[in-house]
Design a protein around this motif. Structure first.
Motif: not given
Ligand code: MN
Length: 420
Positions: A13-22, A67-71
């Protein structure tokens, strides 16, 4: 316990709200030095805990989004036989993975080099990384004196292509809406609190000192399952109960004193926050009963008024109105504005991993919010301080009192006190 899938969902849910390239960095924090070689007990940063379920000093959570994916990475202190001889077992990498659902768990000795690889954009695919999110809550101290803002500014100096953004509000807005698993945790915290209050009802009488009852509460929840307090217990008799956060429970409890308790046990960091007021002798005097019934009526009316769409301010206006009307009826005040002398706090706050859970108090309530309902009246000239506090869940069509099993009716209290 909160399941690892829920921690994974919370992070999504947090990843859905933060900017790409962050990149997001969250710190568990460290214990604060007390004196000489002693520290205060470690209290994990609750936003870090909310997203990881990990309670290990100095741990750090790092995630970057491309690109919308979190590592994701979780850094924890290394297990070390020599240190563990003194301080006991530390969390293993496997356990940390199992609790948090984060695959990439690494020991802290690799933190600096891994972080540098990310922030200097040396990993493949993160050449565009331009935003650094930190929890910039102003009082967020990492070790008792360095704030996350200090850390952020130092990082920006080293990696000037990054701009600093605050993720505090994003996280606390999620924390305001509790899942069903969180409600279970809170219910258990309330259940333990009731065990302590029942023991108090068995022991309370004139001739004790206040601290004998506050320590009985702590003993009760420790004896039950080694629970911690949500906050330092307030036990205030007679006129002492007109001090909201009465800090020093050293007074002798007299014959006709009411004793106000504001206390709570916590369960896996979820905090109960309950207030009850009992007559030490076993019976309310007529005057005490009059005032008690006003506060109790207010407490019940607020439960009825809680529903989605209502604001905490509206609830407090309603509470103030009911309390004022009640005091006018018994002739203690003569116009509504005088209520400010006898009721001067707010009727509600959000509750969760913190007793005063961080929140946006202006937002209308939504299902899943948990708030307190704590009207009170503090009448110095009568030596009467009364607060009745329950923990209320906002539901789809109204509210549910999570603490409805903790007695508060005059008859029920007097009956319980008869069998001491
Ligand atoms: Mn409270």
């Amino acid at each position: 316990m909160i399941n690892k899938n829920e921690y994974i969902e919370r992070r999504e849910k947090i990843y859905n709200t933060i900017d790409n390239n962050s990149v997001v960095i969250l710190y568990a924090g460290a214990s604060v030095k007390k004196s000489a070689d002693e520290s205060y007990p470690f209290e994990v940063n609750r936003n870090f805990y909310y997203l990881t379920g990990i309670c290990e000093e100095n741990s750090v959570f790092v995630a970057y989004k491309q690109h919308g994916v979190a590592t994701e990475f979780l850094f924890i202190p290394e297990q070390n036989e020599n240190i563990e001889k003194w301080v006991g077992k530390r969390l293993s990498v496997d356990d940390a993975r199992e609790i948090s659902g984060i695959d990439n768990v690494v020991t802290l000795n690799q933190f600096d080099s891994e972080l540098d690889l990310i922030l200097s954009r040396k990993r493949t695919g993160i050449e565009e990384l331009d935003t650094l999110y930190l929890d910039l809550e102003p009082e967020n101290l990492l070790d008792g004196f360095k704030t996350t803002k200090d850390v952020g500014q130092a990082l920006i100096l080293n990696y000037p292509w990054l701009k600093l953004k605050d993720i505090y509000k994003t996280i606390i807005l999620k924390r305001m809406v509790k899942s069903s698993a969180e409600i279970v945790e809170l219910k258990e915290a309330i259940n333990k609190t009731n065990i302590g209050l029942k023991n108090i009802l068995k022991k309370i009488r004139p001739g004790l000192y206040e601290y004998q009852l506050s320590s009985l509460f702590y003993y009760s929840i420790q004896d039950y399952d080694f629970s911690e307090l949500s906050f330092p217990t307030i036990c205030a008799s007679g006129i002492n109960a007109t001090t909201l956060h009465y800090p020093n429970p050293k007074s002798f409890i007299n014959d006709n004193d009411l004793v106000l308790f504001d206390l709570g046990a916590r369960n896996n960091f979820y905090c109960a926050d309950i207030s009850r007021t009992y007559p030490a002798s076993g019976k309310f005097t007529e005057k005490q009963k009059q005032v008690y019934e006003i506060v109790l009526k207010c407490n019940k009316e607020i439960i009825k008024a809680v529903r989605p769409g209502v604001t905490l301010k509206e609830l407090n206006n309603l509470a103030t109105e009911i309390l004022a009307k009640g005091l006018m009826e018994i002739g203690i005040i003569h116009n509504e504005t005088e209520i400010r002398n006898y009721y001067f706090h707010s009727v509600s706050h959000h509750l969760g991993l913190d007793t005063h859970d961080p929140s946006d108090r202006d937002l209308p309530l939504v299902p899943g919010n948990v708030i307190t309902d704590e009207p009170g009246l503090y009448i110095k000239e009568l030596g009467i301080g009364i607060r009745i506090e329950d923990d209320i869940l906002v539901t789809e069509d109204g509210s549910y009192n999570l603490s409805n099993s903790i007695i508060k009716e005059v008859d029920d209290i007097e009956k319980a006190l008869k069998f001491r």
